[in-house]
Design an enzyme around this catalytic site. Structure first.
Site, PDB file in Angstrom:
ATOM      1  CB  SER A  85       2.488  -0.495   3.855  1.00 38.41           C
ATOM      2  OG  SER A  85       2.908   0.060   3.453  1.00 38.41           O
ATOM      3  CG  ASP A 114       7.766  -4.002   0.976  1.00 40.80           C
ATOM      4  OD1 ASP A 114       8.082  -3.496  -0.344  1.00 40.80           O
ATOM      5  OD2 ASP A 114       7.386  -5.184   1.202  1.00 40.80           O
ATOM      6  CG  HIS A 117       4.698  -2.982  -0.431  1.00 38.20           C
ATOM      7  ND1 HIS A 117       4.901  -3.007   0.174  1.00 38.20           N
ATOM      8  CD2 HIS A 117       3.721  -1.865  -0.084  1.00 38.20           C
ATOM      9  CE1 HIS A 117       4.647  -2.480   1.707  1.00 38.20           C
ATOM     10  NE2 HIS A 117       3.988  -1.553   1.479  1.00 38.20           N
TER      11      HIS A 117
END
Length: 221
Positions: A119, A185, A197
């Site tokens: 991320s 995602d 995600h």
């Protein structure tokens, strides 16, 4: 283009704010061991909202790398940065990642590195290897150390929202990079599936990424 970029940046921030509680709840951060001239040092940046440590994706990734490199000593380092929901800490994270690599490389001339992030941690990694992103700027790993970076593996990297990939954006690191972005995602694919995600740590992605990293490390000898 500027309007589109601003919209995407806000969308990422809104999404990560919504899932911050999920990322932080029930996570026990794995302490990173200091690199003491190990054969391989895995440097990983956690995602937004996670507690300090390797995080929900970095922990299984590092464990799989260690399993795959049986016979070699493998240390790990969790990038020390805020991983804030406001998405303003990636630059500082990149500086920490870079300084760690430089420090270990200077003290341990035979240590190879595996870099990774999840991320916002993907953005940390991007910046550290010299890719410009909308999430800030920071220090980058010197080009003369690039040969000692065996692999770069990222999960749910926001860079993909802008049509970029490490494999094409970085001549130095592209050939040794592996990127995972699940269908739907919101952070890397512009989708609406929050679950997509959050599953890299147990949907086979970290194991596959580790296998890639292991193959690159072994190729270096």
């Amino acid at each position: 283009m500027r309007l589109a970029r601003s919209w995407k940046q806000r969308a990422v921030a809104v999404f990560l704010t919504a899932v911050a509680g999920t990322l932080g709840a029930g996570i026990t951060a794995s302490p990173a061991s200091a690199a003491t001239c190990s054969d391989v040092d895995v440097v990983f940046a956690r995602g937004s909202g996670e507690f300090p440590g390797l995080g929900i994706t970095g922990t299984p990734f590092v464990n799989s790398v260690k399993q795959g490199l049986a016979g070699k000593t493998v240390s790990s380092y969790a990038v020390n940065y805020a991983a804030d929901i406001a998405q303003t800490s990636a630059g500082a994270g990149a500086t920490d990642m870079t300084r760690h690599v430089r420090s270990v490389a200077a003290s341990c001339p035979n240590t190879k590195f595996v870099l990774g992030g999840y991320s916002q941690g993907g953005s940390v990694t991007d910046i550290s290897i010299g890719i410009r992103t909308f999430l800030g700027s920071g220090e980058t790993i010197p080009a003369d150390l690039a040969p000692r970076v065996a692999a770069v593996v990222v999960f749910g990297n926001p860079l993909a929202l802008f049509g970029q990939k490490i494999t094409t954006a970085s001549p130095l690191y592209g050939p040794k990079a592996k990127e995972f972005c699940n269908l739907g995602d919101p952070v890397c694919a512009g989708g609406f599936n929050v679950f997509a995600h959050l599953t890299y740590g147990f949907d086979g992605s970290t194991a596959n990424g580790a296998s890639f990293a292991v193959s690159k490390v072994r190729a270096l000898g």
